[in-house]
Design a protein around this motif. Structure first.
Motif, short mmCIF file in Angstrom:
data_model
loop_
_atom_site.label_atom_id
_atom_site.label_comp_id
_atom_site.label_asym_id
_atom_site.label_seq_id
_atom_site.Cartn_x
_atom_site.Cartn_y
_atom_site.Cartn_z
N GLY A 1 0.84 -1.18 0.00
CA GLY A 1 0.00 0.00 0.00
C GLY A 1 0.88 1.23 0.00
O GLY A 1 2.10 1.14 0.11
N THR A 2 0.26 2.39 -0.10
CA THR A 2 1.02 3.62 -0.18
C THR A 2 1.33 4.17 1.21
O THR A 2 0.75 3.76 2.22
N TYR A 3 2.22 5.16 1.22
CA TYR A 3 2.50 5.88 2.47
C TYR A 3 1.21 6.47 3.03
O TYR A 3 0.94 6.39 4.23
N ASN A 4 0.39 7.07 2.15
CA ASN A 4 -0.86 7.66 2.62
C ASN A 4 -1.81 6.61 3.16
O ASN A 4 -2.57 6.87 4.11
N ASP A 5 -1.82 5.41 2.56
CA ASP A 5 -2.64 4.32 3.11
C ASP A 5 -2.26 4.05 4.55
O ASP A 5 -3.13 3.87 5.42
N LEU A 6 -0.95 3.98 4.82
CA LEU A 6 -0.50 3.68 6.18
C LEU A 6 -0.85 4.83 7.12
O LEU A 6 -1.28 4.60 8.27
N ALA A 7 -0.68 6.06 6.66
CA ALA A 7 -1.04 7.21 7.49
C ALA A 7 -2.53 7.19 7.83
O ALA A 7 -2.92 7.45 8.99
N GLU A 8 -3.38 6.87 6.85
CA GLU A 8 -4.82 6.81 7.10
C GLU A 8 -5.16 5.66 8.05
O GLU A 8 -6.01 5.81 8.94
N LEU A 9 -4.50 4.53 7.85
CA LEU A 9 -4.74 3.39 8.73
C LEU A 9 -4.38 3.72 10.17
O LEU A 9 -5.08 3.31 11.12
N MET A 10 -3.30 4.47 10.37
CA MET A 10 -2.91 4.83 11.73
C MET A 10 -3.93 5.75 12.38
O MET A 10 -4.09 5.73 13.61
N VAL A 11 -4.64 6.56 11.59
CA VAL A 11 -5.74 7.37 12.14
C VAL A 11 -6.82 6.45 12.70
O VAL A 11 -7.33 6.65 13.81
N LEU A 12 -7.19 5.42 11.92
CA LEU A 12 -8.18 4.46 12.40
C LEU A 12 -7.68 3.72 13.63
O LEU A 12 -8.44 3.50 14.59
N ALA A 13 -6.41 3.34 13.61
CA ALA A 13 -5.84 2.58 14.73
C ALA A 13 -5.82 3.42 16.00
O ALA A 13 -6.20 2.95 17.08
N GLN A 14 -5.39 4.67 15.88
CA GLN A 14 -5.28 5.49 17.07
C GLN A 14 -6.64 5.99 17.55
O GLN A 14 -6.76 6.44 18.69
N ALA A 15 -7.67 5.82 16.71
CA ALA A 15 -9.05 6.08 17.14
C ALA A 15 -9.70 4.84 17.73
O ALA A 15 -10.86 4.88 18.14
N GLY A 16 -8.98 3.72 17.72
CA GLY A 16 -9.51 2.48 18.28
C GLY A 16 -10.41 1.71 17.36
O GLY A 16 -11.06 0.75 17.77
N LYS A 17 -10.45 2.09 16.07
CA LYS A 17 -11.35 1.41 15.12
C LYS A 17 -10.70 0.20 14.46
O LYS A 17 -11.40 -0.63 13.88
N VAL A 18 -9.38 0.13 14.51
CA VAL A 18 -8.64 -1.04 14.03
C VAL A 18 -7.63 -1.40 15.09
O VAL A 18 -6.80 -0.57 15.48
N THR A 19 -7.70 -2.62 15.59
CA THR A 19 -6.75 -3.08 16.60
C THR A 19 -6.12 -4.38 16.14
O THR A 19 -6.75 -5.19 15.45
N LEU A 20 -4.87 -4.56 16.52
CA LEU A 20 -4.15 -5.78 16.20
C LEU A 20 -4.28 -6.79 17.33
O LEU A 20 -4.14 -6.43 18.50
N HIS A 21 -4.54 -8.01 16.96
CA HIS A 21 -4.49 -9.11 17.93
C HIS A 21 -3.14 -9.78 17.76
O HIS A 21 -2.83 -10.31 16.69
N THR A 22 -2.33 -9.71 18.80
CA THR A 22 -0.94 -10.12 18.67
C THR A 22 -0.52 -11.12 19.73
O THR A 22 -1.16 -11.25 20.79
N ARG A 23 0.56 -11.81 19.41
CA ARG A 23 1.26 -12.66 20.37
C ARG A 23 2.72 -12.25 20.30
O ARG A 23 3.32 -12.28 19.23
N GLN A 24 3.27 -11.84 21.43
CA GLN A 24 4.60 -11.28 21.43
C GLN A 24 5.65 -12.30 21.86
O GLN A 24 5.42 -13.14 22.73
N TYR A 25 6.83 -12.18 21.21
CA TYR A 25 7.96 -13.05 21.49
C TYR A 25 9.21 -12.17 21.65
O TYR A 25 9.36 -11.18 20.91
N PRO A 26 10.13 -12.51 22.52
CA PRO A 26 11.41 -11.80 22.52
C PRO A 26 12.18 -12.11 21.25
O PRO A 26 11.97 -13.15 20.61
N LEU A 27 13.08 -11.21 20.88
CA LEU A 27 13.85 -11.39 19.65
C LEU A 27 14.58 -12.73 19.63
O LEU A 27 14.67 -13.38 18.59
#
Length: 341
Positions: free
Chosen positions: A292-318
């Motif tokens: 996707g484009t830079y603008n796509d990522l910038a727009e997605l971060m607006v949704l993410a920081q508004a709580g409309k898109v959240t990641l479900h993650t499992r974290q591991y140390p490096l």
């Protein structure tokens, strides 16, 4: 610094010490990694599927979903400063070619793609460029958003292209509710009024999809194409977003697409084998999607920081990167695996 390095195809990477990168050019940015996503593309890289396209020389550091804090900047960098929290567009682009000028920077003719054709972010530090950096709220934890840099932007890019086709009363099938698909469901729910039907072979993935905005869930058990056709009055969906596109899923996705509909190919690994008569007689579209484009990522971060898109993650140390890759390969990761140096 520690980094996850691929020394030979078809062999497990190793975690080893390598020199830290430095900012040598005016627009260079060195980022201290706070989160690096583990993607199925990393498995494809290990299996040599990208070798002829990337032209990368081994050994090198993998990892193309990255977020962290600015550690060092080149002399001409003005958009970020040391200490800023950032998420990184996957590619470092030139800004001068026709694709960049048009805003289609993922098609830049002079780009570098860390983790694909240059050292990536499964490490303590990553060399990128000012053009790749999107500054975030300082309270943001990079490990919470890192996978949006590829899984997120790829899903969002496809949804954004499909939005004009998904007016109220339409149906959109999300084929695969994994690392990309679970983001695509949320983007669809945030940006359209379409009916969202999610297909996956994993019941747990369908349970998650139901909490993220899916209107219907269908288990991929061999009868799923018929089930989708039943849900759509025998017609199929206006849009099918295929986040799998291998092991036969790509053929099913096309079969679930209605006449004059669009089959968006987002996942990869298989071939789309369709008789041309089936394409022209129904005027179905097959649409490719690349990051996707830079603008796509910038727009997605607006949704993410508004709580409309959240990641479900499992974290591991490096140091546990090989465990994360194995868990992803075995289907044990719901959402996205994230490495935290």
């Amino acid at each position: 610094m520690k980094a996850v390095r691929l020394h030979a195809y078809h062999q497990r990477p190793v975690v080893e010490d390598v020199p830290e990168p430095t900012a040598k050019n005016p627009l260079d940015v060195v980022v201290r990694i706070g989160g690096a996503g583990v993607c199925r593309t990393d498995l494809h890289i290990i299996d040599e599927q990208w070798a002829s396209r990337s032209g990368v020389s081994l050994p090198y550091t993998i990892g193309h979903e990255n977020a962290g804090w600015v550690h060092e900047v080149g002399s001409a960098v003005t958009n970020v400063a040391v200490g800023d929290t950032v998420i990184l567009h996957p590619t470092s682009t030139c800004g001068l070619c026709p694709a960049c000028r048009a805003g289609n920077d993922m098609h830049c003719t002079d780009s570098v793609f860390p983790g694909i054709n240059a050292d990536g972010g499964m490490a303590e530090y990553l060399l990128t460029s000012a053009r790749a950096c999107i500054k975030l709220d300082p309270a943001t934890r990079p490990s919470d958003v890192a996978a949006l840099a590829d899984a997120g932007i790829t899903a969002y890019h496809a949804v954004r292209k499909a939005v004009p086709l998904l007016y109220p009363g339409t149906v959109c099938v999300v084929n695969g509710a994994g690392g990309l698909g679970h983001i695509g469901i949320q983007a669809l729910a945030a940006m359209t009024a379409t009916t969202i039907v999610v297909v996956d072979r994993n019941p747990d993935a369908l349970k998650l999809a139901a909490t993220l905005g899916a209107d219907h869930t269908v288990l991929a058990d061999g009868g799923h194409v018929s089930a989708v056709l039943d849900l759509t009055g025998g017609n199929g969906a206006e849009v099918v977003l295929d986040f799998v596109a291998e092991e036969g899923a790509q053929q099913d996705a096309f079969a679930m697409t209605r006449r004059d509909g669009s089959h968006f190919v987002i996942g990869y690994g298989g071939n789309v084998d369709i008789p041309t008569i089936d394409i022209i007689s129904t005027e179905r579209n097959i649409v490719g999607n690349l990051v996707g484009t830079y603008n796509d990522l910038a727009e997605l971060m607006v949704l993410a920081q508004a709580g409309k898109v959240t990641l479900h993650t499992r974290q591991y140390p490096l140091d546990a990167a090989l465990d994360a890759l194995a868990d992803l390969d075995a289907g044990r990761v719901r959402g996205r695996a994230i490495l935290t140096p």
